[in-house]
Structures are given as structure tokens and as C-alpha cells.
Design an enzyme around this catalytic site. Structure first.
Site, PDB file in Angstrom:
ATOM      1  N   SER A 125       0.831  -1.211   0.000  1.00 30.30           N
ATOM      2  CA  SER A 125       0.000   0.000   0.000  1.00 30.30           C
ATOM      3  C   SER A 125       0.860   1.254   0.000  1.00 30.30           C
ATOM      4  O   SER A 125       1.968   1.265   0.558  1.00 30.30           O
ATOM      5  CB  SER A 125      -0.894  -0.001   1.249  1.00 30.30           C
ATOM      6  OG  SER A 125      -1.522   1.253   1.441  1.00 30.30           O
ATOM      7  N   TYR A 150      -2.575  -0.260  10.061  1.00 28.99           N
ATOM      8  CA  TYR A 150      -2.723  -0.863   8.732  1.00 28.99           C
ATOM      9  C   TYR A 150      -1.432  -0.700   7.940  1.00 28.99           C
ATOM     10  O   TYR A 150      -0.910  -1.659   7.368  1.00 28.99           O
ATOM     11  CB  TYR A 150      -3.885  -0.212   7.988  1.00 28.99           C
ATOM     12  CG  TYR A 150      -3.909  -0.547   6.518  1.00 28.99           C
ATOM     13  CD1 TYR A 150      -4.192  -1.832   6.084  1.00 28.99           C
ATOM     14  CD2 TYR A 150      -3.622   0.428   5.557  1.00 28.99           C
ATOM     15  CE1 TYR A 150      -4.199  -2.143   4.725  1.00 28.99           C
ATOM     16  CE2 TYR A 150      -3.631   0.131   4.210  1.00 28.99           C
ATOM     17  CZ  TYR A 150      -3.924  -1.158   3.798  1.00 28.99           C
ATOM     18  OH  TYR A 150      -3.914  -1.471   2.462  1.00 28.99           O
TER      19      TYR A 150
END
Length: 321
Positions: A125, A150
Site C-alpha cells: 500500500s 494498517y
């Protein structure tokens, strides 16, 4: 020997599975169909994009079930897109991220190692860049100051994959996705949240008072990048590479909203808020490495890619928009 695609009912996963099947690949999918967002959307997505696909319902934390699946299908390659997603949700339910993104990832790495998988492609990501990098984000920049749990789990995935490549020769390719959007997208992300709200005449929350820029990347460009990385496994030592997959053209949040307003035909009601914990002010991908390795060249601007998202929201959600 098929390719295994995890997260196959997810936004990116369903499109990737469809693209692989379209070019004649044998593919088996895996998804837990968890309730982070409405599982019915996942079922409808699969029905619309890859209705004939073989998708098994399985959680990555089920070590025995995952091992049995590997024994059954003996995948030659794995595209690992399953994860607990969402920056803000990681502030509320951290254990879901540890279970799926850390424990589940190790379970998958171990099976890839022991069952002779030829190439593992996995989702990372743009969130990994956090506070330690300046745009445009390059794969050579530091990623040791993530802004959310995350993001930290995605940094950990990259380190784990590198370790398995170094110790065991497992060829692995990490792909850092930059704000992916398109029809059948995730309902927790700004493109769908804003589109649905403007369609329904509801107010939208605009964080950091609109002073944000995002590298919005259309799903078609992301799928092309996933297949590019998939088709070009690393040959260096250790055999592990990481690539940015973004549009490399960040868009002001207010401009993004303006495209939605034009597509809907009405102005958005905006409620300006302070910056939310975990968010990043700007993302921008340096994609030169992916271009050099497999010709990655995103070609969809938001003016072209976003109106169909609004149309899809209007059709799919209807009065529920």
C-alpha cells in the site's frame, strides 16, 4: 497447476481474477467474505465480474484449511490480495489487522515456501510511506514511520517477503497500490462515499478542510500493473522486488469532488473537518521502476474514470445511495 488469487471477492481481486481467466489461465480464488463491509456487495461483484470462477470460502488464519487447499490445487503461483483493509478501521479493531495481515500472511508464506510456489505477488500500500517520505514517493525512500497500524502491517509484509526471499529463495513481488477506484469499488473509500452522498443529497465530510491530494488510480490501470508484476518475477538475489502502482498524477480533493458534482448534476454539501488520525495529506507515486520492469503506464484520468463510478453507484445502490 493453477494460480491462486486470495481476496478474490474483493475489489481488486475480482478484477484480477477476471483478467487472468480472460487470457486462459487456470485460476482458483479464495475469500473469507468477512463483514468489514456488506458481504452481499462481494457476492454481487463476483456475480458481475467472474460468475464462473472457482472461489473457495476460507480464512487465511485457518492454517489447516489453507494447507488442505494447497494440497488439493497445488498452485504454481499466488496473487495475494486478501487483507484487512482501511486506515481508519485499524484504530478501532487492531486485532483484525494482526490476524489477517500478519498471521495470515505468515501462513501463506510458509505454504508458498514448502509447496514450491514459483512466484508470490502480494498487495502492499501507498500507506507505507507515512511520515518518512516526501512525494513523489519512490520505492527507495524509507518506510519506517507509518501513520497507522494498517500501514505498519503492510511494511511488515514487505519485510517478511524479503526475508523469505533471502532465506528460502521464494520469488516475491510487492505492489504498493495508490487509492484504487472504479465500479464495484470498496464502499468505505472516498470515491463511493462521496458519489453516493452527492447522489442522495447528503452532506460529505471533507477532512483537513480539503487540503489533501491523492494519487487516484483506476482499477484498469491497477489490473495491468498486477499482471505486469505477475508476468515478470524477480531474478535478482534475493528475489524480491517492490513496485509503486499509482497514476503518478495527484489530484486535489476539491477537484476530485468537482468531477463527481458534474457527473451527478448537483453541488455537494460539504462539511469541513480537521485531519483524521492516520490519514496522509498527499500521496504521489513515482512509477518509473514499474515502467522500466514491465512497461507500466497508467492512462486513466479521473475525468474519464470517475463518472462511470457515479453511474454504477446510481444503478447499483439506487434508493440506498
Amino acid at each position: 497447476m493453477p494460480t491462486l488469487v486470495t481476496g478474490a471477492a474483493g475489489f481488486i481481486g475480482a478484477y484480477v481474477l477476471r483478467a487472468l481467466a480472460a487470457r486462459g489461465e487456470a485460476v482458483v480464488g479464495l475469500d473469507s467474505y468477512n463483514d468489514y463491509y456488506d458481504p452481499q456487495l462481494k457476492r454481487d461483484r463476483v456475480a458481475a465480474l467472474c460468475a464462473d470462477a472457482d472461489i473457495r470460502r476460507l480464512d487465511l488464519c485457518d492454517r489447516d484449511g489453507l494447507a488442505a487447499l494447497f494440497d488439493e490445487i497445488a498452485p504454481a503461483r499466488v496473487i495475494h490480495l486478501a487483507a484487512q483493509a482501511g486506515v481508519r478501521y485499524s484504530l478501532q479493531n487492531p486485532h483484525a489487522y494482526v490476524d489477517s495481515n500478519l498471521v495470515g500472511f505468515v501462513n501463506l508464506l510458509e505454504l508458498c515456501r514448502h509447496r514450491g510456489v514459483e512466484h508470490l505477488v502480494y498487495a502492499s500500500s501507498s500507506s507505507v510511506y507515512g511520515d518518512s517520505a516526501a512525494p513523489p514517493f519512490s520505492e527507495d525512500q524509507r518506510v519506517d514511520q507509518p501513520r497507522s497500524l494498517y500501514a505498519a502491517t503492510k511494511v511488515a509484509n514487505e519485510l517478511m517477503a524479503h526475508t523469505y526471499a533471502q532465506l528460502y529463495g521464494l520469488r516475491a513481488t510487492g505492489l504498493r497500490f495508490f487509492t484504487v477506484y472504479g465500479p464495484w469499488g470498496r464502499p468505505d473509500m472516498a470515491p463511493l462515499i462521496f458519489s453516493r452522498a452527492v447522489l442522495a443529497g447528503r452532506a460529505i465530510e471533507v477532512f483537513n478542510h480539503g487540503r489533501m491530494r491523492r494519487d487516484f488510480t483506476h482499477i484498469d490501470d491497477i489490473v495491468a500493473g498486477v499482471l505486469g508484476g505477475f508476468d515478470h518475477p524477480p531474478e535478482e538475489t534475493p528475489p524480491h522486488r517492490v513496485f509503486n502502482l499509482g497514476n503518478h498524477t495527484p489530484v486535489e480533493l476539491e477537484d476530485f469532488i468537482a468531477v463527481i458534482e458534474r457527473a451527478v448534476g448537483r453541488d455537494a454539501q460539504k462539511v469541513y473537518r480537521e485531519m483524521q488520525p492516520g490519514d496522509m495529506v498527499e500521496t504521489m507515486a513515482d512509477t518509473r521502476r514499474a515502467h522500466a520492469a514491465f512497461g507500466f503506464e497508467p492512462s486513466t484520468p479521473i475525468a474519464t474514470g470517475l463518472p462511470p463510478v457515479v453511474d454504477w453507484c446510481r444503478e447499483y445502490f439506487g434508493d440506498r445511495a
